[in-house]
Design a protein around this motif. Structure first.
Motif, PDB file in Angstrom:
ATOM      1  N   SER A  61       0.817  -1.211   0.000  1.00 19.51           N
ATOM      2  CA  SER A  61       0.000   0.000   0.000  1.00 19.51           C
ATOM      3  C   SER A  61       0.856   1.268   0.000  1.00 19.51           C
ATOM      4  O   SER A  61       0.520   2.262  -0.639  1.00 19.51           O
ATOM      5  N   LYS A  62       1.995   1.219   0.706  1.00 20.04           N
ATOM      6  CA  LYS A  62       2.860   2.407   0.748  1.00 20.04           C
ATOM      7  C   LYS A  62       3.498   2.672  -0.613  1.00 20.04           C
ATOM      8  O   LYS A  62       3.708   3.820  -0.983  1.00 20.04           O
ATOM      9  N   ALA A  71       1.040   4.341  -2.676  1.00 26.18           N
ATOM     10  CA  ALA A  71       0.846   5.721  -2.223  1.00 26.18           C
ATOM     11  C   ALA A  71       1.961   6.652  -2.689  1.00 26.18           C
ATOM     12  O   ALA A  71       1.836   7.867  -2.581  1.00 26.18           O
ATOM     13  N   VAL A 129      -4.870   9.986  -3.805  1.00 25.17           N
ATOM     14  CA  VAL A 129      -6.333  10.042  -3.887  1.00 25.17           C
ATOM     15  C   VAL A 129      -6.828  11.087  -2.896  1.00 25.17           C
ATOM     16  O   VAL A 129      -6.424  11.073  -1.738  1.00 25.17           O
ATOM     17  N   GLY A 172       0.959  14.649   4.082  1.00 28.97           N
ATOM     18  CA  GLY A 172       1.013  14.049   2.753  1.00 28.97           C
ATOM     19  C   GLY A 172       2.315  13.287   2.520  1.00 28.97           C
ATOM     20  O   GLY A 172       2.412  12.465   1.628  1.00 28.97           O
ATOM     21  N   HIS A 198       3.517  11.143   4.478  1.00 34.55           N
ATOM     22  CA  HIS A 198       3.428   9.887   5.214  1.00 34.55           C
ATOM     23  C   HIS A 198       4.017   8.669   4.481  1.00 34.55           C
ATOM     24  O   HIS A 198       4.807   7.931   5.052  1.00 34.55           O
ATOM     25  N   PRO A 199       3.653   8.452   3.191  1.00 29.82           N
ATOM     26  CA  PRO A 199       4.182   7.246   2.527  1.00 29.82           C
ATOM     27  C   PRO A 199       5.695   7.275   2.305  1.00 29.82           C
ATOM     28  O   PRO A 199       6.270   6.252   1.958  1.00 29.82           O
ATOM     29  N   GLN A 206       2.438  14.540  -1.487  1.00 29.93           N
ATOM     30  CA  GLN A 206       2.630  13.095  -1.557  1.00 29.93           C
ATOM     31  C   GLN A 206       3.564  12.742  -2.727  1.00 29.93           C
ATOM     32  O   GLN A 206       4.140  11.666  -2.758  1.00 29.93           O
TER      33      GLN A 206
END
Lengths: 264, 350
Positions: free
Chosen positions: A71-72, A75, A80, A100, A102-103, A155
């Motif tokens: 999932s990371k 991302a 999204v 944003g 975070h990943p 992100q």
């Protein structure tokens, strides 16, 4: 093809919303999904962004099954922004945008100079540098929406899915957000997929339109190919005239009235 | 980027570092406040002991009466107070973060009633009589009740409980266990006595063993909480945004609930129900930390420990030569305090 839906089946519980849908999103385009309320366009966007697990079929990101990718990792490729997101009270614009990143962070390495520059670039792109220290809940609706888009920009993904980014905004703020989307595409070469309600704005700001009804794609192509009087009748049960937008040259929808529902 | 933008960026970079420095300073201040309350807790008691004798007991104990009071009563009591205070503060902040509800209390997971029920059952059915004995049962009961609430919160095929299903399941399980406990203690006087004492909440007369007994659970709980903080920051933007940011929502929820269960379960088993601490402390920490859980959790832990020790010291002196249980003092101070907090400023939306 950056993002692809193959024989996609979507629903919540027993309720099937989308059944056997195929769609491809090409690199470097702005695609807008249009359709009447409840046609499944937000559901489709959520599935494309792996927020909703399909009950059948698959979503491919750069040819790989998105549900099999970490999932990371997804991302870092795909951002999204869901419809009407909420933030805890007192969160500042800079804090929100920083989240944003975070990943790109691990729990032992929380903040890097890459994060720092991504956040300030995102803030300057959306014109929010001056407002970085302000709590989100003190901003106007348009500024707040720009702050959320900044978060998605920070992100650092080159694919961006936006679910009704202009909801609750007045016309000037809608234009502001859509011009920002155009710049993301023009200056940064991002691929954008969004859901919009306003057909005329969709026609003006998108390269491609996807028209949906009852969970099916009825038409897709350039705005001129999709936004025809026949299609408006078929998808929206709407009698309308389509003329040329005197400013942008794109199709302009002039509604006449609703049609009686065709017997089904 | 224009030159002006770069200058502004540089200045915003300084601001981020300044905020970071400020938060470290606050952390140091909270450590200092805790140190002061620890000193008070060791120095002040129902039996007045002059400071010189306290010092004597700490440095060169010779077995005087004061030495025994300080070393075998006050120090263990302070130790269990620090542990329970940290545990409840952190658990409260985690609970409010995960439920996005400023009125959530760690007890919402059913740990309090689960521990109470298991203790009463162990006394009645197995004839357990020692404090150490029913602490293990209390802990087991707390963990089981919390697991039950978590499982019940997932009904309807959810992959993780939502804040609403969690609160509903917690309330239902708590009410059910409380009813069972009430029925049981009506039938057994000895169990009723233990239950009443435990229920009021106290950190006195626990002995050093109890602190060691619950320490591993609290240590693991704190590690999980630390690990949970960045994920909880993502989750506080909503589950969809958290997923979009690559966060595994189910795992984050599970780790968070495991941490809350271990922390509040251990403290409830050792000290009984300490009302209001887990509810109020995060509201004291949040104005200092902002909505960032990486700071909110440690701040809440330190404030929780300092508040519990301070309340306990107050309970030792207001009813001399007797003592008021800290659970009673907490409720007496905590309730008006919480009302004032709610009236002064509406609780923040999480």
């Amino acid at each position: 093809m950056r993002l692809q839906a193959v024989d996609l089946k979507l629903g919540y519980g027993d309720r099937i919303i989308v059944d056997g849908l195929d769609l491809g999103i090409e690199a470097g385009t702005v695609t807008t999904i249009i359709g009447p309320n409840g046609c499944g366009k937000s559901t489709l966007l959520r599935a494309l962004g792996r927020l909703l697990k399909p009950s059948g079929g698959e979503v491919l990101l750069d040819g790989k099954r998105i549900d099999r990718m970490p999932s990371k990792e997804v991302a870092r490729i795909l951002g999204v922004l869901p419809q009407a997101p909420t933030a805890p009270e007192g969160l500042t614009v800079a804090d929100l945008v920083a989240r944003g990143r975070h990943p790109h962070q691990t729990w032992y390495r929380q903040w890097s100079s890459d994060d720092e520059s991504a956040v300030s670039e995102a803030l300057s792109m959306t014109g929010l540098l001056e407002l970085g220290d302000r709590p989100l809940d003190e901003l106007s609706g348009g500024q707040r929406q720009r702050a959320w888009i900044s978060m998605a920009l920070a992100q650092g993904t080159d694919l961006l899915l936006l679910d009704e980014p202009t909801t609750f905004l007045d016309l000037a703020h809608q234009i502001e957000v859509l011009e920002l989307v155009r710049r993301l595409h023009g200056e940064l070469g991002r691929t954008v997929v969004m859901v919009l309600h306003d057909l005329n704005l969709a026609a003006r700001y998108a390269d491609r339109l996807v028209a949906m009804r009852d969970g099916k794609v009825i038409a897709s192509g350039t705005p001129a190919e999709v936004l025809t009087e026949g299609l408006l009748a078929e998808v929206f049960d709407l009698d309308a005239k389509v003329i040329e937008d005197p400013v942008a040259g794109t199709p302009l929808v002039i509604p006449i009235g609703t049609r009686a529902h065709p017997p089904s | 980027m224009s030159t002006a933008a770069i200058t502004r960026t540089a200045s915003s970079g300084r601001t981020i570092r300044a905020i970071h420095r400020h938060r470290l300073l606050v952390l140091a201040g909270l450590f200092a406040a805790l140190a002061v309350t620890v000193a008070l807790s060791v120095a002040i008691g129902a039996k007045p002991v002059p400071p010189a004798e306290v010092w004597h007991a700490l440095t060169t104990p010779t077995g005087t009466e004061s030495d025994i009071v300080v070393r075998s009563l006050r120090i263990p009591r302070t130790a269990i107070g620090i542990l329970a205070g940290i545990a409840l503060g952190v658990a409260g902040a985690l609970m409010q973060g995960h439920t996005r509800n400023p009125l959530a209390d760690p007890g919402l997971l059913g740990v309090t009633q689960g521990a109470g029920f298991a203790m009463v059952l162990s006394i009645m059915v197995l004839g357990v009589t020692s404090l150490y004995g029913y602490i293990w049962f209390g802990l087991a009961g707390a963990l089981l009740a919390s697991a039950g609430v978590f499982a019940l919160g997932m009904v309807g095929g959810r992959s993780s409980p939502t804040p609403v299903t969690l609160a509903l399941a917690g309330t239902a399980v708590s009410a059910f266990l409380y009813a069972l406990t009430s029925a049981l203690v009506l039938m057994d006087e000895q169990a009723l006595d233990v239950f009443r004492f435990w229920q009021s909440g106290s950190i006195a007369s626990r002995g050093p063993d109890v602190a060691w007994q619950v320490l591993p659970f609290i240590a693991v709980g704190l590690l999980l909480a630390l690990f949970n903080a960045p994920g909880l920051n993502a989750l506080s933007l909503g589950e969809d945004v958290a997923r979009a940011l690559g966060q595994n929502v189910t795992l984050t929820r599970a780790v968070g609930i495991a941490a809350i269960t271990l922390l509040s379960g251990a403290s409830v088993a050792a000290c009984g129900a300490l009302a209001f601490l887990g509810l109020v402390v995060p509201h004291l920490a949040r104005p200092l930390s902002g909505p960032d859980h990486r700071w909110l959790l440690p701040y809440s832990g330190l404030i929780g420990a300092a508040a519990l020790l301070l309340t306990d010291v107050i309970g030792r002196v207001v009813a001399r030569p007797g003592e008021l249980e800290v659970g009673v003092v907490l409720a007496l101070i905590g309730a008006p305090f919480f009302i004032a907090l709610v009236r002064r400023r509406k609780p923040v939306r999480l």
